[in-house]
Design an enzyme around this catalytic site. Structure first.
Site, PDB file in Angstrom:
ATOM      1  N   TYR A  35     -27.526   9.295   2.874  1.00 46.36           N
ATOM      2  CA  TYR A  35     -28.002   8.099   3.585  1.00 46.36           C
ATOM      3  C   TYR A  35     -27.294   7.984   4.926  1.00 46.36           C
ATOM      4  O   TYR A  35     -26.228   8.566   5.131  1.00 46.36           O
ATOM      5  CB  TYR A  35     -27.811   6.829   2.746  1.00 46.36           C
ATOM      6  CG  TYR A  35     -26.457   6.672   2.089  1.00 46.36           C
ATOM      7  CD1 TYR A  35     -25.380   6.146   2.771  1.00 46.36           C
ATOM      8  CD2 TYR A  35     -26.276   7.040   0.757  1.00 46.36           C
ATOM      9  CE1 TYR A  35     -24.149   5.987   2.139  1.00 46.36           C
ATOM     10  CE2 TYR A  35     -25.048   6.898   0.127  1.00 46.36           C
ATOM     11  CZ  TYR A  35     -23.992   6.366   0.826  1.00 46.36           C
ATOM     12  OH  TYR A  35     -22.776   6.221   0.214  1.00 46.36           O
TER      13      TYR A  35
ATOM     14  N   GLU B 170       0.838  -1.208   0.000  1.00 49.89           N
ATOM     15  CA  GLU B 170       0.000   0.000   0.000  1.00 49.89           C
ATOM     16  C   GLU B 170       0.870   1.253   0.000  1.00 49.89           C
ATOM     17  O   GLU B 170       1.756   1.390   0.834  1.00 49.89           O
ATOM     18  CB  GLU B 170      -0.952  -0.025   1.200  1.00 49.89           C
ATOM     19  CG  GLU B 170      -1.676   1.273   1.486  1.00 49.89           C
ATOM     20  CD  GLU B 170      -2.493   1.837   0.318  1.00 49.89           C
ATOM     21  OE1 GLU B 170      -3.229   1.080  -0.331  1.00 49.89           O
ATOM     22  OE2 GLU B 170      -2.366   3.065   0.063  1.00 49.89           O
TER      23      GLU B 170
ATOM     24  N   ARG C 161     -17.216   4.591   4.135  1.00 49.15           N
ATOM     25  CA  ARG C 161     -16.130   3.819   3.513  1.00 49.15           C
ATOM     26  C   ARG C 161     -15.059   3.466   4.553  1.00 49.15           C
ATOM     27  O   ARG C 161     -14.476   2.387   4.518  1.00 49.15           O
ATOM     28  CB  ARG C 161     -15.488   4.583   2.360  1.00 49.15           C
ATOM     29  CG  ARG C 161     -14.371   3.760   1.690  1.00 49.15           C
ATOM     30  CD  ARG C 161     -13.615   4.556   0.651  1.00 49.15           C
ATOM     31  NE  ARG C 161     -12.572   3.753   0.026  1.00 49.15           N
ATOM     32  CZ  ARG C 161     -11.334   3.650   0.468  1.00 49.15           C
ATOM     33  NH1 ARG C 161     -10.964   4.288   1.579  1.00 49.15           N
ATOM     34  NH2 ARG C 161     -10.446   2.906  -0.161  1.00 49.15           N
TER      35      ARG C 161
ATOM     36  N   ASP D  32     -11.161  -0.671  -9.506  1.00 50.18           N
ATOM     37  CA  ASP D  32     -11.068   0.579 -10.278  1.00 50.18           C
ATOM     38  C   ASP D  32      -9.883   0.571 -11.239  1.00 50.18           C
ATOM     39  O   ASP D  32      -9.922   1.267 -12.261  1.00 50.18           O
ATOM     40  CB  ASP D  32     -10.906   1.778  -9.335  1.00 50.18           C
ATOM     41  CG  ASP D  32     -12.219   2.205  -8.702  1.00 50.18           C
ATOM     42  OD1 ASP D  32     -13.256   1.562  -8.972  1.00 50.18           O
ATOM     43  OD2 ASP D  32     -12.213   3.189  -7.937  1.00 50.18           O
TER      44      ASP D  32
END
Ligand SMILES: Cc1cc2nc3c(=O)[nH]c(=O)nc-3n(C[C@H](O)[C@H](O)[C@H](O)COP(=O)(O)OP(=O)(O)OC[C@H]3O[C@@H](n4cnc5c(N)ncnc54)[C@H](O)[C@@H]3O)c2cc1C
Length: 391
Positions: free
Chosen positions: A216, A34, A108, A293
């Protein structure tokens, strides 16, 4: 290099972590590389339809996410300027019964943390943070990747789960570059107590030709995630750029006061620029493959970016474990996934066009919302939500 050597995964986002977990469940080791030095809860809301929920269930993580998730009863569609409700597309028990898995919404950061906690607890998965992949080279028995720091790792295969601006994708020949889609997504999260008419156990969708707003509940209902998608020229690459509140308020000007009264007082907004990528000619190159993605960025109009990355992850893990012939497994994965990803990409583009319709076409759209039974409108998405992981 033997089939027991680790799989390298570039990118510890939603898809990369889901892949590491799916591989571990099948007895395979992986190393997640990462770029960021650590994981901060960046982002706002993410929606997880029944197709994505089935992956979380297969990974055994739905229970861990449940306390933080919202279970919206419906998508309440509003005419943006009048605030009038056009339709309530059923979610909640309707969609759970129809597809055998629920529709959840979450921050997220919470979804990422649930995946990360499971990764950190799994001895089959190693994580190297601060590992910004800059170069990829295939060797006779595997793949070696090099980080900006000069560090290297070698594995049986490399999966590029490194997002929209994927470095791994750039190592493939003839790859197109993402193209700006002419709009930004500007987001915030506000306490439910301050959210007025937005604090409902549903997804709210407000339509206007220049912009649309989605909100939401997240964090177990204590906060409301809001995203404003508007035509704008800013084309930065960051996921978390500071947004200028006055220009955001200008985008909100045509909306009804029950929305703007709440959002007008919010001072902290972050944004990202929407980009499209045409369907890629290849998803794999020898022992290297793309996922999420990096392979098929999604415009957010069907809220499928996270779910599709998780779908990819579980299919790829399955393919890699069926055969020790690595590049053949990666090709099988690509052929199982490409068509579906392209279909969802195209459907998202169409959905965006429908959201942005201006008069007189928007009148026809609104009439469809008002007069066609809501369950019938939702049934058009059966092909999307009725996806099942292999096995
Ligand atoms: C910080 C952040 C915030 C986001 N916020 C939202 C949101 O609020 N709502 C929403 O719907 N979607 C959000 N997204 C996008 C959403 O997570 C993805 O569209 C979707 O989940 C697909 O997941 P993915 O794994 O393909 O990509 P991502 O989840 O974007 O993960 C890609 C990962 O790769 C890492 N990476 C990139 N380049 C390299 C490199 N060269 N070497 C190593 N690692 C690399 C990135 O740091 C990131 O962790 C966000 C993404 C990020 C990275």
């Amino acid at each position: 290099m033997s089939a027991r050597q680790p799989i390298l995964i570039a990118g510890g986002g939603i898809g990369g972590l889901a892949l590491a977990l799916a591989l571990a469940k099948r007895g395979h080791d992986s190393i997640v590389l990462e770029r960021q030095d650590g994981f901060a809860p960046i982002g706002a809301g993410i929606q997880i339809g029944p197709n994505g929920m089935r992956v979380l269930q297969a990974l055994g993580l739905a229970e861990a996410l449940q306390p933080f998730a919202g279970v919206p009863e419906a998508i309440v569609v509003h005419a943006g300027s009048s605030g009038r409700v056009l339709t309530r597309l059923p979610l909640g028990t309707w969609i759970a019964n129809r597809h055998g898995a629920p529709y959840w919404v979450a921050h997220r950061g919470d979804l990422h943390r649930v995946l990360l906690d499971a990764v950190l607890a799994d001895p089959r998965i190693a994580i190297r943070t601060g590992f910004d992949v800059v170069a990829v080279s295939e060797i006779a028995t595997g793949v070696t990747v090099t980080a900006r720091s000069g560090a290297t790792e070698t594995g049986r295969a490399l999966i590029g789960a490194d997002g929209l601006w994927s470095t791994v994708r750039q190592s493939f020949p003839g790859m197109p570059a993402p193209a700006f889609a002419g709009a930004t997504a500007t987001r915030t999260v506000i306490p439910a107590a301050l959210a007025g008419r937005l604090a409902i156990p549903a997804v709210g969708l407000w339509l206007n030709p220049q912009a649309h707003v989605v909100h939401y509940p997240v964090r177990g209902g204590s906060e409301i995630a809001v995203v404003v998608i508007a035509r704008e020229d800013w084309q930065g690459r960051a996921w978390d750029a500071e947004a200028d509140a006055p220009s955001l308020l200008a985008h909100l000007a045509p909306f009804h006061s029950s929305l703007t009264d709440v959002l007008g007082s919010v001072t902290s907004w972050r944004k990202w620029a929407l980009h499209r990528l045409p369907p890629l000619p290849i998803w794999t190159n020898g022992r290297v493959a793309l996922l999420g993605d990096a392979a098929h960025p999604m415009l957010p109009y069907l809220a499928q970016g996270g779910a599709l990355a998780m779908e990819d992850a579980i299919v790829l893990a399955d393919c890699l474990c069926v055969s020790a012939y690595t590049s053949g497994s990666l090709n099988s994965y690509a052929s199982l996934r490409r068509q579906r990803a392209q279909r969802v990409q195209a459907a998202s583009v169409r959905q965006g066009r429908i959201y942005r319709l201006a008069p007189p076409f928007s009148h026809a759209r609104d009439a469809v919302f008002r007069f066609v039974p809501a369950a019938l409108l939702m049934a058009r998405l059966d092909w999307l939500y009725d996806w099942h992981p292999p096995g």
